[in-house]
Design a protein around this motif. Structure first.
Motif, PDB file in Angstrom:
ATOM      1  N   LYS A   1     134.972  -3.551  73.992  1.00  0.00           N
ATOM      2  CA  LYS A   1     135.153  -3.721  75.468  1.00  0.00           C
ATOM      3  C   LYS A   1     136.298  -4.928  75.377  1.00  0.00           C
ATOM      4  CE  LYS A   1     130.529  -2.733  77.312  1.00  0.00           C
ATOM      5  NZ  LYS A   1     129.360  -3.164  77.770  1.00  0.00           N
ATOM      6  N   PRO A   2     137.127  -4.911  76.557  1.00  0.00           N
ATOM      7  CA  PRO A   2     138.131  -5.959  76.655  1.00  0.00           C
ATOM      8  C   PRO A   2     137.179  -7.473  76.941  1.00  0.00           C
ATOM      9  CG  PRO A   2     138.072  -4.461  78.761  1.00  0.00           C
ATOM     10  CD  PRO A   2     137.298  -4.009  77.464  1.00  0.00           C
ATOM     11  N   CYS A   3     137.900  -8.370  76.585  1.00  0.00           N
ATOM     12  CA  CYS A   3     137.474  -9.702  76.894  1.00  0.00           C
ATOM     13  C   CYS A   3     138.294 -10.414  77.960  1.00  0.00           C
ATOM     14  CB  CYS A   3     137.008 -10.529  75.698  1.00  0.00           C
ATOM     15  SG  CYS A   3     138.756 -11.079  74.959  1.00  0.00           S
ATOM     16  N   GLN A   4     137.724 -11.858  78.127  1.00  0.00           N
ATOM     17  CA  GLN A   4     138.434 -12.449  79.150  1.00  0.00           C
ATOM     18  C   GLN A   4     139.974 -12.845  78.770  1.00  0.00           C
ATOM     19  OE1 GLN A   4     136.166 -15.322  81.874  1.00  0.00           O
ATOM     20  NE2 GLN A   4     135.014 -15.360  79.899  1.00  0.00           N
ATOM     21  N   CYS A   5     139.999 -12.981  77.408  1.00  0.00           N
ATOM     22  CA  CYS A   5     141.358 -13.202  76.738  1.00  0.00           C
ATOM     23  C   CYS A   5     142.489 -12.126  77.343  1.00  0.00           C
ATOM     24  CB  CYS A   5     141.489 -13.367  75.376  1.00  0.00           C
ATOM     25  SG  CYS A   5     140.813 -14.868  74.767  1.00  0.00           S
ATOM     26  N   HIS A   6     142.144 -10.858  77.528  1.00  0.00           N
ATOM     27  CA  HIS A   6     142.819  -9.852  78.079  1.00  0.00           C
ATOM     28  C   HIS A   6     143.194  -9.907  79.351  1.00  0.00           C
ATOM     29  CE1 HIS A   6     140.909  -7.800  74.524  1.00  0.00           C
ATOM     30  NE2 HIS A   6     142.138  -7.386  74.653  1.00  0.00           N
ATOM     31  N   ASN A   7     142.604 -10.653  79.947  1.00  0.00           N
ATOM     32  CA  ASN A   7     143.096 -10.973  81.396  1.00  0.00           C
ATOM     33  C   ASN A   7     144.428 -11.347  81.523  1.00  0.00           C
ATOM     34  OD1 ASN A   7     143.310 -12.404  84.184  1.00  0.00           O
ATOM     35  ND2 ASN A   7     141.111 -11.794  84.415  1.00  0.00           N
ATOM     36  N   ASN A   8     145.150 -10.927  82.489  1.00  0.00           N
ATOM     37  CA  ASN A   8     146.604 -11.217  82.580  1.00  0.00           C
ATOM     38  C   ASN A   8     146.930 -12.542  82.930  1.00  0.00           C
ATOM     39  OD1 ASN A   8     147.523 -11.248  85.794  1.00  0.00           O
ATOM     40  ND2 ASN A   8     145.891 -10.147  85.437  1.00  0.00           N
ATOM     41  N   CYS A   9     145.821 -13.322  83.554  1.00  0.00           N
ATOM     42  CA  CYS A   9     145.891 -14.866  83.870  1.00  0.00           C
ATOM     43  C   CYS A   9     145.298 -15.762  82.890  1.00  0.00           C
ATOM     44  CB  CYS A   9     145.083 -15.023  85.196  1.00  0.00           C
ATOM     45  SG  CYS A   9     146.016 -14.215  86.693  1.00  0.00           S
ATOM     46  N   SER A  10     145.038 -15.245  81.503  1.00  0.00           N
ATOM     47  CA  SER A  10     144.109 -16.065  80.693  1.00  0.00           C
ATOM     48  C   SER A  10     144.833 -17.175  80.306  1.00  0.00           C
ATOM     49  CB  SER A  10     143.709 -15.159  79.496  1.00  0.00           C
ATOM     50  OG  SER A  10     144.658 -14.657  78.962  1.00  0.00           O
ATOM     51  N   GLY A  11     146.246 -17.015  80.116  1.00  0.00           N
ATOM     52  CA  GLY A  11     147.034 -18.095  79.667  1.00  0.00           C
ATOM     53  C   GLY A  11     147.213 -19.223  80.871  1.00  0.00           C
ATOM     54  N   LYS A  12     147.233 -18.856  81.944  1.00  0.00           N
ATOM     55  CA  LYS A  12     147.033 -20.134  82.951  1.00  0.00           C
ATOM     56  C   LYS A  12     145.652 -20.832  83.168  1.00  0.00           C
ATOM     57  CE  LYS A  12     145.831 -18.840  87.387  1.00  0.00           C
ATOM     58  NZ  LYS A  12     145.938 -18.429  88.748  1.00  0.00           N
ATOM     59  N   HIS A  13     144.605 -19.950  82.749  1.00  0.00           N
ATOM     60  CA  HIS A  13     143.285 -20.377  82.570  1.00  0.00           C
ATOM     61  C   HIS A  13     143.112 -21.196  81.457  1.00  0.00           C
ATOM     62  CE1 HIS A  13     141.010 -18.489  85.891  1.00  0.00           C
ATOM     63  NE2 HIS A  13     142.139 -18.029  86.134  1.00  0.00           N
ATOM     64  N   ALA A  14     143.787 -21.030  80.122  1.00  0.00           N
ATOM     65  CA  ALA A  14     144.044 -21.849  79.126  1.00  0.00           C
ATOM     66  C   ALA A  14     144.609 -23.182  79.555  1.00  0.00           C
ATOM     67  CB  ALA A  14     144.491 -21.357  77.900  1.00  0.00           C
ATOM     68  N   GLY A  15     145.601 -23.098  80.375  1.00  0.00           N
ATOM     69  CA  GLY A  15     146.055 -24.435  80.748  1.00  0.00           C
ATOM     70  C   GLY A  15     145.203 -25.442  81.462  1.00  0.00           C
ATOM     71  N   PHE A  16     144.455 -24.415  82.619  1.00  0.00           N
ATOM     72  CA  PHE A  16     143.407 -25.355  83.469  1.00  0.00           C
ATOM     73  C   PHE A  16     142.727 -25.887  82.411  1.00  0.00           C
ATOM     74  CE2 PHE A  16     143.808 -22.102  87.329  1.00  0.00           C
ATOM     75  CZ  PHE A  16     144.871 -22.914  87.697  1.00  0.00           C
ATOM     76  N   LEU A  17     141.929 -25.114  81.413  1.00  0.00           N
ATOM     77  CA  LEU A  17     141.026 -25.731  80.697  1.00  0.00           C
ATOM     78  C   LEU A  17     141.545 -27.199  79.648  1.00  0.00           C
ATOM     79  CD1 LEU A  17     139.252 -22.732  79.187  1.00  0.00           C
ATOM     80  CD2 LEU A  17     138.289 -24.436  80.461  1.00  0.00           C
ATOM     81  N   THR A  18     142.605 -27.053  79.463  1.00  0.00           N
ATOM     82  CA  THR A  18     143.585 -28.009  78.833  1.00  0.00           C
ATOM     83  C   THR A  18     143.634 -29.150  79.755  1.00  0.00           C
ATOM     84  OG1 THR A  18     144.853 -26.365  77.751  1.00  0.00           O
ATOM     85  CG2 THR A  18     145.562 -28.893  77.628  1.00  0.00           C
ATOM     86  N   LEU A  19     143.996 -29.206  80.878  1.00  0.00           N
ATOM     87  CA  LEU A  19     144.062 -30.148  81.969  1.00  0.00           C
ATOM     88  C   LEU A  19     142.455 -30.787  82.070  1.00  0.00           C
ATOM     89  CD1 LEU A  19     145.415 -31.939  83.921  1.00  0.00           C
ATOM     90  CD2 LEU A  19     145.136 -29.943  85.793  1.00  0.00           C
ATOM     91  N   ASN A  20     141.614 -29.711  82.326  1.00  0.00           N
ATOM     92  CA  ASN A  20     140.167 -30.182  82.511  1.00  0.00           C
ATOM     93  C   ASN A  20     139.557 -30.884  81.487  1.00  0.00           C
ATOM     94  OD1 ASN A  20     137.836 -29.996  84.294  1.00  0.00           O
ATOM     95  ND2 ASN A  20     136.942 -28.848  82.854  1.00  0.00           N
ATOM     96  N   ARG A  21     139.760 -30.618  80.153  1.00  0.00           N
ATOM     97  CA  ARG A  21     139.485 -31.422  79.071  1.00  0.00           C
ATOM     98  C   ARG A  21     140.145 -32.674  79.225  1.00  0.00           C
ATOM     99  NH1 ARG A  21     137.971 -30.575  73.795  1.00  0.00           N
ATOM    100  NH2 ARG A  21     136.544 -28.947  74.959  1.00  0.00           N
ATOM    101  N   HIS A  22     141.413 -32.886  79.356  1.00  0.00           N
ATOM    102  CA  HIS A  22     142.197 -34.168  79.615  1.00  0.00           C
ATOM    103  C   HIS A  22     141.371 -35.103  80.754  1.00  0.00           C
ATOM    104  CE1 HIS A  22     145.448 -36.539  78.870  1.00  0.00           C
ATOM    105  NE2 HIS A  22     145.852 -36.782  80.030  1.00  0.00           N
TER     106      HIS A  22
END
Length: 331
Positions: free
Chosen positions: A127-148
């Motif tokens: 099955k597709p996972c969330q990494c396949h979502n076309n916005c997953s790069g933006k969300h990785a950016g959000f998570l990076t900011l959130n960690r910071h």
């Protein structure tokens, strides 16, 4: 909202068959309108066309530098990607570097748009996972900011510090207080603005030199990263990737759902924003190509242009059936 104007037409048998109308604005670095069609004050959801603005806090906060993000990752933070292997693997590695996993994303999963990856999933009975979502790069950016900044796990909530930072940056660069927000397909808030406000923001990106304050440096890096890595912003066969390649990365462009398109044109220090009111991608791609040709940054004879503007339509037997061209008076 004022009346939209015809922008892109489909002709068949010498007769007008379909018409796409919309609003468009070209702004200079001062935020003034250079040219416009339709209603510059029309309020729209920019959808994914504003991902560069959503990524501003990632860079301005120092999070991108602290985590050693490459320009390829910065481009991915602005992406509406195909879910191809180059995208999903890059997101997976990014999350692993943060000590996180796919489960930490809040964008949801959908089938990849990339045919090879979709077929691979089918053959493997995966099955597709969330990494396949076309916005997953933006969300990785959000998570990076959130960690910071040490925020909580639900970073897509409108009152979360990540989204508060996004809203503040969004309103500052558009020069307008947002009249409200909607929830985007990836679950993040999407703040409304006018077509003029969106073009004004793109012009500010275009005027960034990389030698100014944190915002100037962030805008400059985001624009150049997109131009240098167009394959990460969308994918093979997609308008954003093909048109940026056609312009040798000198211009950064980004589409959004429901037929929004923007362009950042550093050599002219101008920004473009447009919205096709019927939500049709065909109209938005043709209109942005026409405006880029008008500004002299896109070759009208380039195959990537002709695929979307003055584009001959053929049927399954290869017979010419029609043509997509700009409407009279546009642009």
């Amino acid at each position: 909202m004022g009346a939209a104007v015809p922008m892109i037409d489909l002709w068949r048998g010498g007769r007008l068959e379909s018409r796409h109308a919309g609003h468009a604005v070209i702004c200079d670095e001062t935020g003034q309108i250079v040219e416009s069609w339709g209603d510059p004050a029309a309020e729209i959801f920019p959808r994914s066309s504003c991902k560069m603005m959503q990524a501003l806090p990632l860079l301005e906060s120092g999070a991108a530098e602290a985590h050693g993000l490459t320009d390829r990752q910065v481009a991915l933070a602005c992406a509406s990607h195909q879910g191809a292997a180059i995208h999903t693997e890059a997101v997976g590695r990014w999350l692993a570097d943060l000590g996180l996993s796919e489960a930490d994303l809040r964008c949801g999963a959908h089938e990849p748009y990339d045919t090879a990856e979709r077929n691979r999933l089918i053959r493997a009975e995966e099955k597709p996972c969330q990494c396949h979502n076309n916005c997953s790069g933006k969300h990785a950016g959000f998570l990076t900011l959130n960690r910071h900044i040490g925020g909580g796990s639900e970073y897509v909530e409108v009152d979360h510090p990540v989204q508060k930072a996004v809203k503040a940056a969004f309103e500052e660069v558009t020069g307008e207080a947002s009249p409200g927000y909607g929830i985007d397909g990836c679950s993040a808030p999407n703040f409304a603005t006018s077509v003029h406000g969106l073009a004004r923001a793109m012009a500010r990106f275009a005027a960034a030199t990389g030698a100014g304050d944190a915002r100037d440096r962030a805008m400059h890096r985001l624009t150049r990263a997109m131009g240098a890595h167009p394959e990460m912003v969308a994918g093979e066969g997609r308008a954003c990737t093909e048109l940026m390649r056609a312009m040798d990365g000198r211009v950064a462009i980004k589409t959004g759902a429901e037929a929004v398109f923007v362009a950042i044109v550093p050599e002219r220090r101008m920004g473009i924003a447009l919205k096709i009111t019927d939500g049709g991608t065909r109209g938005a791609e043709g209109a942005i190509a026409a405006l880029l040709v008008r500004l002299g940054v896109l070759d009208p004879a380039h195959p990537a242009t002709l695929k979307r503007l003055d584009a001959v339509q053929k049927n399954w037997r290869g017979l010419e059936t029609g043509i997509i061209r700009r409407a009279a008076g546009f642009p």
